[in-house]
Design a protein around this motif. Structure first.
Motif, PDB file in Angstrom:
ATOM      1  N   THR A 148     -15.036  12.344   0.221  1.00  0.00           N
ATOM      2  CA  THR A 148     -15.757  13.524   0.689  1.00  0.00           C
ATOM      3  C   THR A 148     -17.146  13.621   0.091  1.00  0.00           C
ATOM      4  OG1 THR A 148     -14.856  14.881  -1.115  1.00  0.00           O
ATOM      5  CG2 THR A 148     -13.605  14.803   0.961  1.00  0.00           C
ATOM      6  N   ASN A 149     -17.415  12.819  -0.938  1.00  0.00           N
ATOM      7  CA  ASN A 149     -18.719  12.841  -1.606  1.00  0.00           C
ATOM      8  C   ASN A 149     -18.964  11.468  -2.221  1.00  0.00           C
ATOM      9  OD1 ASN A 149     -21.137  13.776  -2.606  1.00  0.00           O
ATOM     10  ND2 ASN A 149     -20.233  15.052  -4.217  1.00  0.00           N
ATOM     11  N   SER A 150     -20.206  11.108  -2.417  1.00  0.00           N
ATOM     12  CA  SER A 150     -20.530   9.803  -2.988  1.00  0.00           C
ATOM     13  C   SER A 150     -19.859   9.643  -4.345  1.00  0.00           C
ATOM     14  CB  SER A 150     -22.045   9.652  -3.138  1.00  0.00           C
ATOM     15  OG  SER A 150     -22.674   9.638  -1.873  1.00  0.00           O
ATOM     16  N   THR A 151     -19.145   8.556  -4.502  1.00  0.00           N
ATOM     17  CA  THR A 151     -18.378   8.319  -5.723  1.00  0.00           C
ATOM     18  C   THR A 151     -18.182   6.826  -5.911  1.00  0.00           C
ATOM     19  OG1 THR A 151     -16.369   8.964  -6.925  1.00  0.00           O
ATOM     20  CG2 THR A 151     -16.108   8.404  -4.605  1.00  0.00           C
ATOM     21  N   ILE A 152     -17.567   6.441  -7.022  1.00  0.00           N
ATOM     22  CA  ILE A 152     -17.256   5.033  -7.277  1.00  0.00           C
ATOM     23  C   ILE A 152     -15.839   4.743  -6.796  1.00  0.00           C
ATOM     24  CG2 ILE A 152     -16.938   3.259  -9.030  1.00  0.00           C
ATOM     25  CD1 ILE A 152     -18.866   4.702 -10.783  1.00  0.00           C
ATOM     26  N   VAL A 153     -15.688   3.656  -6.058  1.00  0.00           N
ATOM     27  CA  VAL A 153     -14.355   3.181  -5.694  1.00  0.00           C
ATOM     28  C   VAL A 153     -14.326   1.671  -5.899  1.00  0.00           C
ATOM     29  CG1 VAL A 153     -12.656   2.895  -3.861  1.00  0.00           C
ATOM     30  CG2 VAL A 153     -13.924   5.045  -4.042  1.00  0.00           C
ATOM     31  N   ASN A 154     -13.369   1.221  -6.688  1.00  0.00           N
ATOM     32  CA  ASN A 154     -13.184  -0.208  -6.983  1.00  0.00           C
ATOM     33  C   ASN A 154     -11.714  -0.372  -7.353  1.00  0.00           C
ATOM     34  OD1 ASN A 154     -13.504  -2.925  -7.702  1.00  0.00           O
ATOM     35  ND2 ASN A 154     -14.058  -2.402  -9.806  1.00  0.00           N
ATOM     36  N   SER A 353     -21.022  -0.340  -6.055  1.00  0.00           N
ATOM     37  CA  SER A 353     -19.647   0.171  -6.142  1.00  0.00           C
ATOM     38  C   SER A 353     -19.523   1.591  -5.619  1.00  0.00           C
ATOM     39  CB  SER A 353     -19.163   0.120  -7.602  1.00  0.00           C
ATOM     40  OG  SER A 353     -20.014   0.908  -8.432  1.00  0.00           O
ATOM     41  N   ILE A 354     -20.589   2.119  -5.008  1.00  0.00           N
ATOM     42  CA  ILE A 354     -20.577   3.506  -4.538  1.00  0.00           C
ATOM     43  C   ILE A 354     -20.043   3.576  -3.111  1.00  0.00           C
ATOM     44  CG2 ILE A 354     -21.989   5.516  -3.991  1.00  0.00           C
ATOM     45  CD1 ILE A 354     -23.886   4.720  -6.212  1.00  0.00           C
ATOM     46  N   LEU A 355     -19.072   4.454  -2.907  1.00  0.00           N
ATOM     47  CA  LEU A 355     -18.544   4.746  -1.571  1.00  0.00           C
ATOM     48  C   LEU A 355     -19.080   6.101  -1.136  1.00  0.00           C
ATOM     49  CD1 LEU A 355     -16.513   3.842   0.700  1.00  0.00           C
ATOM     50  CD2 LEU A 355     -14.848   5.342  -0.438  1.00  0.00           C
ATOM     51  N   ARG A 356     -19.619   6.162   0.083  1.00  0.00           N
ATOM     52  CA  ARG A 356     -20.227   7.387   0.596  1.00  0.00           C
ATOM     53  C   ARG A 356     -19.388   7.979   1.718  1.00  0.00           C
ATOM     54  NH1 ARG A 356     -23.935   3.587  -0.698  1.00  0.00           N
ATOM     55  NH2 ARG A 356     -25.641   4.198  -2.096  1.00  0.00           N
TER      56      ARG A 356
END
Length: 380
Positions: A148-154, A353-356
Motif C-alpha cells: 500500500t506504500n513504498s517499502t522494502i520487499v526481499n 529493493s523498493i516495492l511501490r
C-alpha cells in the motif's frame, strides 16, 4: 506433498515453513534432508529456532543499523542481529508469523498480511507463497507481494540442508561438493557480515565456487573461520527468467540438489553461526543414521569412533536439539538463499529493493532434487 519418485515434502503454516524433505539416496534409502523440529513449540521459540526452514522477509538478510530511507523519510527497523543490525524481517518477521493456507489442486498456497509499521516497515504488504511439487522432483516456490506504500520487499526461504540426512552432522557436510553460478560477490569485512558496498570478482579466491569444490577443502579457508555466510552475484540467463544458481552433491548418498531463481543474488551459508539453547554433557554426538546396513553401504571401512564423534569440535559442545533427538551443531548444514543483495536499500548501485504501490514483487524459487549414480567422466 508426495510424488511417484518417493519425494515427500511437508510444510506448515507457521512461517510458511518446510518441516521435512524426504527422498531416497542411490541405494533407495529414504532420509529427511532438512533441519527442523518435532513440535510447534520449538518452531515458535526464537531462542531455539534461528529461522530454520521458514520464509525470510519482509526483507531477507541484513540491513545495516536497521535504518532505511524511503522518499526522504527515515525508518528505524527492529535491531535483532547482535543488537545492531536488522535481520530477516525482525524479531517477528514473516518466518515467525502464522500464515493462512489452503490447497489449490496440487499446490499449497499460503498468504500473510503484514500491517503498516510492522517491525518498523512502512506500508501494508500482502504476501503469497505457493508450494508445488512436480512429477520430475522440483519443488516450485512462487512468492508474490504487493504493498500500500513504498517499502522494502526481499523474500527468500531459509531451509538448511544436509543431503546425507538432517542428523548427519559436520562430517558429512564437509563431503558435499558445492558449485555456485556466481562470478562476483558483495565484499564484506570478516568482522561484520554487512556488505561494504564493494563488488569483487571471485577469481583466485576462496569465494570462487564456479567449479564444484568439496567443502572440506575450502570452508576453513574463509576468513574468520566461521565458514561461508556471504552474498554472491548470480550470473543471469541471457534470455531472462529463472537462472541456475547453485548445485550441491553428496558423493556417498548420491543425492543432488539444484537451485534456480530469478533473483540477482544468493546468500551461501554453512551454519557457522548456528547458536543453541542447550549444551551437551560431553563432546560426542550420535549424528548419523544408526543403521549398520546403511553405514556399510556408504563406506565399508568406517570405524565405530568416526560414526559417533562427528559434528562437535573441541572448541564447543553447543547444539540445537532438533527432529528425532538430532543435535544440530556448528557446520552441520548449508543454506542457499536466492535474494536481493544484503543492505541494498543503502547502496544506489545495488539492485533496487523498493516495492511501490501498483507493482508486484515476484520471486520464483525452484529446488530440484535428484540422484547421481556415478561420474563417468572421472578417470579411474
Amino acid at each position: 506433498m508426495i510424488n511417484k519418485n518417493r519425494l515427500e515434502i511437508t510444510v506448515i503454516s507457521w512461517g510458511a515453513t518446510i518441516v521435512s524433505i524426504k527422498y531416497p539416496d542411490k541405494f533407495g534409502h529414504v532420509a529427511d534432508v532438512v533441519l527442523g523440529f518435532d513440535d510447534l513449540k520449538s518452531y515458535t521459540n526464537p531462542k531455539i529456532n534461528p529461522f530454520i526452514g521458514c520464509i525470510l522477509g519482509r526483507c531477507a538478510n541484513r540491513i545495516r543499523d536497521g535504518s532505511i530511507v524511503i522518499k526522504g523519510q527515515t525508518y528505524q527497523l527492529t535491531r535483532n542481529d547482535l543488537g545492531k543490525h536488522h535481520l530477516h524481517g525482525g524479531t517477528k518477521g514473516f518466518g515467525r508469523r502464522l500464515w493462512e493456507s489452503y490447497i489449490d489442486n496440487c499446490s499449497v498456497v499460503m498468504t500473510y498480511m503484514s500491517e503498516d509499521g510492522e517491525e518498523g516497515y512502512p506500508g501494508a504488504v500482502l504476501s503469497t507463497v505457493r508450494f508445488r511439487l512436480t512429477p520430475d522432483n522440483k519443488l516450485e516456490i512462487g512468492i508474490r507481494a504487493t504493498t500500500t506504500n513504498s517499502t522494502i520487499v526481499n523474500i527468500s526461504h531459509g531451509s538448511l540442508f544436509n543431503l546425507a540426512g538432517h542428523d548427519a552432522g559436520k562430517k558429512e557436510l564437509l563431503k558435499h561438493k558445492i558449485s555456485l553460478n556466481c562470478d562476483r560477490w558483495t565484499f564484506a569485512d570478516y568482522t561484520d557480515p554487512i556488505p561494504t558496498g564493494g563488488i569483487r570478482g571471485v577469481g583466485g579466491t576462496v569465494m570462487d565456487l564456479r567449479i564444484p569444490k568439496l567443502l572440506e577443502d575450502c570452508i576453513e579457508k574463509v576468513p574468520s573461520g566461521e565458514g561461508y555466510d556471504h552474498n554472491f552475484c548470480v550470473m543471469p540467463n541471457w534470455h531472462g527468467g529463472n537462472a541456475f544458481v547453485a548445485r550441491a552433491f553428496h558423493l556417498k548418498s548420491g543425492r543432488v540438489l539444484e537451485i534456480y531463481s530469478n533473483q540477482p543474488g544468493v546468500q551461501f551459508y554453512t551454519g557457522g553461526r548456528l547458536c543453541d539453547s542447550s549444551e551437551a554433557g560431553d563432546n560426542t554426538v550420535v549424528a548419523y543414521d544408526s543403521s549398520s546396513t546403511r553405514e556399510e553401504e556408504y563406506e565399508e571401512k568406517e570405524n565405530a569412533t568416526d560414526k559417533i564423534e562427528q559434528d562437535v569440535t573441541s572448541e564447543s559442545s553447543k547444539f540445537i536439539l532438533g527432529k528425532q533427538g538430532a543435535r544440530y551443531a556448528k557446520h552441520c548444514a548449508f543454506s542457499i538463499q536466492p535474494q536481493n543483495y544484503p543492505n541494498a536499500i543503502n547502496y544506489s548501485h545495488f539492485p533496487c529493493s523498493i516495492l511501490r504501490p501498483g507493482e508486484i514483487y515476484t520471486h520464483d524459487l525452484i529446488y530440484k532434487f535428484g540422484i547421481q549414480l556415478a561420474n563417468y567422466m572421472t578417470r579411474c
